[in-house]
Design an enzyme around this catalytic site. Sequence first.
Site, short mmCIF file in Angstrom:
data_model
loop_
_atom_site.label_atom_id
_atom_site.label_comp_id
_atom_site.label_asym_id
_atom_site.label_seq_id
_atom_site.Cartn_x
_atom_site.Cartn_y
_atom_site.Cartn_z
N HIS A 87 3.54 3.12 11.00
CA HIS A 87 3.01 2.79 12.33
C HIS A 87 3.50 1.43 12.82
CE1 HIS A 87 0.66 1.19 9.12
NE2 HIS A 87 0.19 0.26 9.93
N THR A 108 -7.67 2.21 -1.14
CA THR A 108 -6.82 2.52 0.01
C THR A 108 -5.39 2.80 -0.46
OG1 THR A 108 -8.14 1.20 1.51
CG2 THR A 108 -5.84 1.55 2.12
N THR A 158 0.83 -1.20 0.00
CA THR A 158 0.00 0.00 0.00
C THR A 158 0.87 1.25 0.00
OG1 THR A 158 -1.58 -1.24 1.34
CG2 THR A 158 -1.93 1.12 1.19
N ARG A 164 -8.90 -6.97 7.31
CA ARG A 164 -9.58 -5.81 7.88
C ARG A 164 -11.07 -5.92 7.53
NH1 ARG A 164 -5.22 -3.12 9.48
NH2 ARG A 164 -3.60 -2.37 8.07
N GLU A 167 -8.48 9.21 5.12
CA GLU A 167 -8.62 7.76 5.17
C GLU A 167 -8.97 7.34 6.59
OE1 GLU A 167 -5.99 5.37 2.35
OE2 GLU A 167 -4.63 6.77 3.30
N GLU A 168 -9.69 6.23 6.66
CA GLU A 168 -10.08 5.70 7.97
C GLU A 168 -8.87 5.31 8.82
OE1 GLU A 168 -9.26 2.35 8.51
OE2 GLU A 168 -8.48 2.33 6.45
N SER A 169 -7.73 5.06 8.16
CA SER A 169 -6.54 4.60 8.87
C SER A 169 -5.79 5.78 9.52
CB SER A 169 -5.63 3.84 7.91
OG SER A 169 -5.34 4.65 6.78
N ASP A 175 6.01 7.87 11.37
CA ASP A 175 6.61 8.81 10.42
C ASP A 175 5.85 10.13 10.33
OD1 ASP A 175 4.47 7.45 9.24
OD2 ASP A 175 5.26 7.69 7.22
N LYS A 234 10.19 3.82 0.45
CA LYS A 234 9.32 4.11 -0.70
C LYS A 234 9.87 5.29 -1.48
CE LYS A 234 5.84 7.11 1.39
NZ LYS A 234 4.43 7.40 1.60
N ARG A 250 7.73 -2.84 2.77
CA ARG A 250 7.87 -2.94 4.22
C ARG A 250 8.17 -4.38 4.59
NH1 ARG A 250 3.02 1.10 6.20
NH2 ARG A 250 3.89 2.89 5.11
N ASP A 270 1.91 9.18 14.36
CA ASP A 270 2.50 7.84 14.21
C ASP A 270 4.01 7.88 13.98
OD1 ASP A 270 2.48 8.85 11.64
OD2 ASP A 270 2.18 6.88 10.73
C1 G16 Z 1 -0.49 3.42 4.55
C2 G16 Z 1 -1.05 4.15 3.36
C3 G16 Z 1 -2.47 4.54 3.63
C4 G16 Z 1 -3.28 3.33 4.03
C5 G16 Z 1 -2.64 2.64 5.21
C6 G16 Z 1 -3.31 1.32 5.58
O1 G16 Z 1 -0.41 4.29 5.63
O2 G16 Z 1 -0.30 5.30 3.08
O3 G16 Z 1 -2.96 5.13 2.47
O4 G16 Z 1 -4.57 3.72 4.36
O5 G16 Z 1 -1.31 2.33 4.90
O6 G16 Z 1 -3.13 0.42 4.54
P1 G16 Z 1 -3.50 -1.10 4.70
O7 G16 Z 1 -4.96 -1.10 5.10
O8 G16 Z 1 -3.25 -1.67 3.34
O9 G16 Z 1 -2.66 -1.68 5.78
P2 G16 Z 1 0.94 4.44 6.43
O10 G16 Z 1 0.64 5.46 7.48
O11 G16 Z 1 1.22 3.06 6.95
O12 G16 Z 1 1.94 4.88 5.41
#
Ligand code: G16
Length: 543
Positions: free
Chosen positions: A114, A344, A18, A496, A363-365, A279, A126, A22, A277
Amino acid sequence: MTIQTVATTPFAGQRPGTSGLRKKVTEFQQPGYLENFVESIFLTLGEGACRHLVVGGDGRYFNRDAIQTILRMAAAHGVERVLVGQGGILSTPAVSCVIRKHGAQGGIVLSASHNPGGPDGDFGIKYNIDNGGPAPEKITDAIFAHTQTVTQYRISDAPAVDLDVLGTTQLENMVIEVIDPVADYAELMKGLFDFDAIRGLFASGFRMRFDAMHAVAGPYASTILEGILGAPAGTVVNGVPSEDFGGGHPDPNPVNAAELIAAMAAPDAPDFGAASDGDGDRNMIVGRGIAVTPSDSLAIIAANATVAPGYAGGIKGIARSMPTSMAADRVAEALGIACFETPTGWKYFGNLMDAGLVTLCGEESYGTGSFHIREKDGVWAVLFWLNLLAVRGQTVEQLLAAHWARFGRNYYSRHDYEAVDAGAAGAMMDALRARLPELAGQTLAGHQIALADDFAYTDPVDGSISTKQGIRVIMADGSRIVFRLSGTGTEGATVRVYLERYEADPAHHNLDTQAALQGLIDLAESLSDLRQRTGRSEPTVVT
Ligand code: G16
């Protein structure tokens, strides 16, 4: 000093998820692993295409080592100038800001966001493009393709560069500028928000707790809140970035930021709480005794955008990821502007912002942001809320209640099943997918299903198509269940389940969220057989 060409062989599984690649630190530490990926970035960009680069990370374990390798490889690939944050530190939003401000061709961000850090934790890398945002899929696909065929990489054998001293130094023919990680970012924030009003708020005795979770937002929050805006010393807690985030899980949600939630529920709670978080791109907003869902935060920011000078002219449009609640859609409708629904991943917002179609994204996250950069931005969201609280003179709780009274409440929750067997998770999704055609039109456990599909997105700007972005089951009353596999986990699969129910009646706006969603939770289970298939009796994390 010479440029070496080193023979290598591909590693399996270097496909960016995403948000970049990682993996466990130990995987990144294998000889050639990081080098192969970085070589693949340069191969994708093309020789000489990237002359000016930004590099920085969230300070987690392996950050400094990775940056030294990247600098030596950049010098071997004709990069002329690199801006690096002092100590190797740059929050993800700051990388985006610096790329845009200094006209760099791109940036490399070192973070697993996170995810926990430390020698046994996670690391990530990235590539961001010249608009400051994460590379779109066509670029990440190309990088992945190169990782599968790479046979050699080029690297300088120059000694390590001192990243702790501000100023300019040279590596081969490349100029390295070690910059203050906060300065450009703080300057940008000053132009967007009413700093005088926020200063006045703090001067009036308003108390806040910003939990930086031992991560990279610490220096940004300390400089801006305590330094520039006059918040009392101690407003920022856990503000010094550590390589393992103090042993914690730097994810600003009610589960992982439990310390903040407890402080905000105590009798002497401050007026306002926030967390960020690993970063610095995620945020959580907390009032006295209540955490604001990210979906509500986006909707409230959109409904009140004009309080902030940077948005005084109004907003053009909003974008949210598909699983994010539809609270923002209601605001967009009231404002007469478009609301886009994307897969997402923040990378999907870039084109919409570049084309001037949207001003705000969320985003919900726990991600919220705007067109000021091309990443989500934790400190930005917190400053927006401070600006709003200062101008309106209301509490977070009052603002929430007023928003729900006007637009209705979208009860919302996400249930995560972490580190489940990848095969079992995939089989569950396949089985659900196979059932989709028969679901629409059925009434199950009192829920009339209006639509059931596997979300696909056609980018309105470049026409690119992304399929299999999550299974949606949408009820006739607008309630939704979404099933998705995470693209950011590093162990097995994370399932999820996103649940949403709309409630218009203010008499029912103060229900317990899980109780309000119980019918949908049960339906999700019976549709997917999730517990049986994964062997889990309950979610690992409920947010
Ligand atoms: C990343 C992406 C977000 C995404 C999140 C959760 O956030 O940048 O756009 O919503 O992951 O993704 P997943 O549901 O696929 O785990 P971050 O803050 O981890 O870079």
